[in-house]
Enzyme design. Structure first.
Site, mmCIF file in Angstrom:
data_model
loop_
_atom_site.group_PDB
_atom_site.id
_atom_site.type_symbol
_atom_site.label_atom_id
_atom_site.label_comp_id
_atom_site.label_asym_id
_atom_site.label_seq_id
_atom_site.Cartn_x
_atom_site.Cartn_y
_atom_site.Cartn_z
ATOM 1 N N ASP A 1 -1.326 2.013 25.238
ATOM 2 C CA ASP A 1 -0.678 2.860 24.239
ATOM 3 C C ASP A 1 -1.794 3.623 23.517
ATOM 4 O O ASP A 1 -2.576 3.041 22.770
ATOM 5 C CB ASP A 1 0.119 1.965 23.276
ATOM 6 C CG ASP A 1 0.897 2.760 22.230
ATOM 7 O OD1 ASP A 1 0.464 3.880 21.896
ATOM 8 O OD2 ASP A 1 1.919 2.246 21.739
ATOM 9 N N TYR B 1 2.132 -2.695 18.396
ATOM 10 C CA TYR B 1 3.083 -1.971 17.548
ATOM 11 C C TYR B 1 4.363 -2.794 17.341
ATOM 12 O O TYR B 1 4.888 -3.374 18.297
ATOM 13 C CB TYR B 1 3.407 -0.616 18.203
ATOM 14 C CG TYR B 1 4.463 0.164 17.484
ATOM 15 C CD1 TYR B 1 4.193 0.777 16.268
ATOM 16 C CD2 TYR B 1 5.742 0.282 18.013
ATOM 17 C CE1 TYR B 1 5.171 1.484 15.596
ATOM 18 C CE2 TYR B 1 6.730 0.999 17.348
ATOM 19 C CZ TYR B 1 6.435 1.592 16.141
ATOM 20 O OH TYR B 1 7.406 2.293 15.488
ATOM 21 N N ARG C 1 19.256 16.476 32.964
ATOM 22 C CA ARG C 1 18.702 15.122 32.795
ATOM 23 C C ARG C 1 17.630 14.855 33.841
ATOM 24 O O ARG C 1 16.601 14.254 33.557
ATOM 25 C CB ARG C 1 19.816 14.049 32.885
ATOM 26 C CG ARG C 1 19.247 12.639 32.986
ATOM 27 C CD ARG C 1 20.246 11.506 32.747
ATOM 28 N NE ARG C 1 21.577 11.748 33.248
ATOM 29 C CZ ARG C 1 21.939 11.724 34.540
ATOM 30 N NH1 ARG C 1 21.056 11.462 35.484
ATOM 31 N NH2 ARG C 1 23.190 11.965 34.883
ATOM 32 N N LYS D 1 3.778 11.095 16.765
ATOM 33 C CA LYS D 1 2.573 11.024 15.942
ATOM 34 C C LYS D 1 1.661 12.229 16.235
ATOM 35 O O LYS D 1 2.092 13.347 16.042
ATOM 36 C CB LYS D 1 1.880 9.674 16.176
ATOM 37 C CG LYS D 1 2.856 8.478 16.277
ATOM 38 C CD LYS D 1 3.623 8.219 14.987
ATOM 39 C CE LYS D 1 4.791 7.240 15.160
ATOM 40 N NZ LYS D 1 4.495 5.977 15.794
HETATM 41 C C1 LIG Z 1 5.306 4.961 16.522
HETATM 42 C C2 LIG Z 1 4.675 4.177 17.601
HETATM 43 C C3 LIG Z 1 5.403 3.762 18.734
HETATM 44 C C4 LIG Z 1 6.895 4.002 18.875
HETATM 45 O O1 LIG Z 1 7.185 5.349 19.014
HETATM 46 P P1 LIG Z 1 8.570 6.022 18.517
HETATM 47 O O2 LIG Z 1 8.393 7.448 18.890
HETATM 48 O O3 LIG Z 1 8.670 5.788 17.037
HETATM 49 O O4 LIG Z 1 9.668 5.335 19.239
HETATM 50 C C5 LIG Z 1 4.737 3.078 19.738
HETATM 51 N N1 LIG Z 1 3.422 2.793 19.611
HETATM 52 C C6 LIG Z 1 2.695 3.157 18.547
HETATM 53 C C7 LIG Z 1 1.256 2.812 18.490
HETATM 54 C C8 LIG Z 1 3.291 3.859 17.503
HETATM 55 O O5 LIG Z 1 2.566 4.196 16.431
#
Ligand SMILES: *Cc1c(COP(=O)(O)O)cnc(C)c1O
Length: 416
Positions: free
Chosen positions: A199, A127, A75, A224
Site C-alpha cells: 500500500d 490501515y 463497467r 489521498k
Molecule cells: C485511506 C486509506 C485506505 C483506504 O482508502 P479509501 O479510499 O478510504 O477506501 C487504504 N490505505 C491507506 C494507507 C489509507 O490511508
C-alpha cells in the site's frame, strides 16, 4: 483504439503500457514529471480536444456483433478509466493498472483473488479499514490474516504458513510512520510462494516505487495524494505481471466496484500535479518537523526525513523523498493535544490526508479510535500523539501556525 495523430503522440504511445490489450510495450525513457502530464492523456483524435471528454455513456455502439472500438459496456471498460489506469501504470513503473471505487474496494478485490482457506500475513499497524476487512470480512470467504511486526523483516519467515498467499505491507505506516524494508520482505514472500502487496498511499509513486523493489501489486487510496484535492474517493492497483493483471481485471468487472468516469477524470487531473505537490508537501513537512523537534513543548517528533527517525537510513535507501506526513507527541496529555487541535488556524481538524490543505487529527480518538487501548499502547498511539498531513500552503505560515497553537495548548489553557 489508439489513434496516434502527431509525432509527439507516437512517442507517447510507447510511454505506458496498454492496460486493455495486454501488450507489454517498450519502457519509456521519459521522466516522472513528463509522464504525470502526458501518459494516458492524448488529445481526442476526433475533436482535437486537448483534454479528452468525460465519457458518461454506459454502452458503446458496435458496427457488427463483437466489432467495436475497444469499449462495450462501461463497467467493463471506460475511456476515462483507461486513461487514468494508463497514467498510473506509467508512474508506478508497472505494465498495468486497474482503478476501483475506493482504496477499500481495491483491497477487497485483491483479497477476492485468493482461494478459500488462504492465509495473509499483514504488517501489524496496517490501515484501520484494511485491518477491519481482514478480520471481519475476509474470514467469511475462508481467508484469514495474521498481523506481524514486519518492521524487522526477520519476523516474516516464522509467520509464513503453507497456505500463505499474500504478504501485505504498508510503508510508512499510519500514524507512527514506521518503515518496512520492501526488498527484504519481497525476497522472503517470494521464497515462500506468496505475492507481496504494498500500500503506497502515504508516499505516492513520486517518492517510492514498490514494483521496482520486488512488490507484485501496488495499491493506492487515490482519495489521498493521487487525487490530492480531497474531493474524490477512489482506489487503484498497479502491477507488472500479466497473469495477476488478468485475474484482477476479471474481478474488477465481475465484482464491479469501479469508479465513476467523473472520478477518474478528476483523479487524472489531480495526478498531473502530483510531482509539484509532493515536492512542496515534503519541503513543508520537513520545516514543520524540524520546528517541532526544536520546541521544548514537544516530547518527540516522528518524520522519516529527520536523522532522529530510527529508520532514517532505510528511508534514504528505499524512498526518493520523505512525504508530507508528520506525527508528534505534544508535551502533555489528551487535553493538551485537544487544545492544540482547537488552536490551529490553518490546519483543519479532520480525518484523511494527502490533500493540498493541511489537516491535523488525534489518532487515539479519531482514525484509530476503534483500535483497543491495549493495541494502541503496543503501537505507540498515545493520547498525546498528533498526526499532521502537511499541505502545500506557505512554509512559514504553517510553521507559525504550529508555533502559536503549541503555545496556546501547552502554556495557557484556552479560557474562552
Ligand atoms: C485511506 C486509506 C485506505 C483506504 O482508502 P479509501 O479510499 O478510504 O477506501 C487504504 N490505505 C491507506 C494507507 C489509507 O490511508
Amino acid at each position: 483504439m489508439t489513434v496516434a495523430t502527431t509525432t509527439t503522440n507516437k512517442v507517447l504511445d510507447t510511454v505506458a503500457t496498454k492496460a486493455n490489450n495486454g501488450e507489454a510495450e517498450t519502457k519509456s525513457s521519459l521522466r516522472f514529471d513528463t509522464l504525470a502530464i502526458h501518459a494516458g492523456q492524448k488529445p481526442d483524435p476526433h475533436t482535437g480536444a486537448v483534454i479528452p471528454a468525460l465519457s458518461l455513456s454506459t454502452t458503446y455502439k458496435q458496427s457488427a456483433v463483437g466489432v467495436h472500438n475497444g469499449f462495450e459496456y462501461s463497467r467493463s471498460g471506460n475511456p476515462n478509466r483507461d486513461d487514468f489506469e494508463e497514467a498510473i501504470a506509467a508512474l508506478e513503473k508497472g505494465q498495468y493498472a486497474l482503478a476501483f471505487s475506493s482504496g477499500s474496494a481495491t483491497t477487497a478485490t485483491i483479497v477476492s483473488m485468493l482461494p478459500m482457506g488462504s492465509h495473509i500475513v499483514s504488517v501489524n499497524d496496517v490501515y484501520g479499514g484494511t485491518y477491519r476487512y481482514f478480520t471481519k470480512v475476509a474470514p467469511t470467504s475462508g481467508v484469514k490474516a495474521t498481523f506481524v511486526d514486519l518492521h524487522d523483516p526477520n519476523n516474516l519467515q516464522a509467520a509464513m504458513q503453507d497456505n500463505t498467499r499474500l504478504v501485505w505491507v504498508e510503508t510508512p505506516t499510519n500514524p507512527t510512520l514506521r518503515l518496512v524494508d520492501i526488498q527484504a520482505i519481497a525476497e522472503i514472500a517470494h521464497a515462500n510462494g506468496a505475492l507481496l502487496v504494498v500500500d503506497n498511499t502515504f508516499l505516492s509513486p513520486y517518492f517510492q516505487s514498490p514494483l521496482e523493489l520486488g512488490a507484485d501489486i501496488v495499491l493506492h487510496s487515490c482519495t489521498k495524494y493521487i487525487n490530492g484535492h480531497s474531493d474524490v474517493v477512489m482506489g487503484v492497483a498497479a502491477m507488472k505481471d500479466t497473469q495477476v493483471y488478468e485475474k484482477l481485471k476479471f474481478l474488477q468487472n465481475s465484482i464491479g466496484a469501479i469508479p465513476a468516469p467523473f472520478d477518474c477524470f478528476m483523479a487524472h487531473r489531480g495526478l498531473k500535479t502530483l510531482h509539484l505537490r509532493m515536492r512542496q508537501h515534503e519541503v513543508n513537512a520537513l520545516a514543520v518537523a524540524r520546528f517541532l523537534e526544536s520546541s521544548p513543548l514537544v516530547d518527540d517528533v516522528i518524520y522519516p526525513g529527520l536523522p532522529s527517525h530510527p529508520q532514517h537510513e532505510l528511508a534514504q535507501r528505499q524512498q526518493r523523498g520523505f512525504g508530507g506526513m508528520v506525527s508528534f507527541r505534544i508535551r502533555g496529555d489528551l487535553e493538551t493535544a485537544d487544545r492544540f487541535l482547537q488552536s490551529v488556524r490553518l490546519f483543519t481538524l479532520a480525518e484523511s490526508l494527502g490533500g493540498v490543505e493541511s489537516l491535523c487529527e488525534l489518532p487515539a480518538l479519531m482514525t484509530h479510535g476503534s483500535v483497543s487501548a491495549e493495541d494502541r499502547a503496543a503501537l505507540g498511539i498515545t493520547d498525546n500523539l498528533i498526526r499532521l498531513s502537511v499541505g502545500v500552503e506557505d512554509t512559514q505560515d504553517l510553521v507559525e501556525d504550529v508555533d502559536q497553537a503549541l503555545n496556546r495548548a501547552v502554556l495557557k489553557p484556552l479560557d474562552n
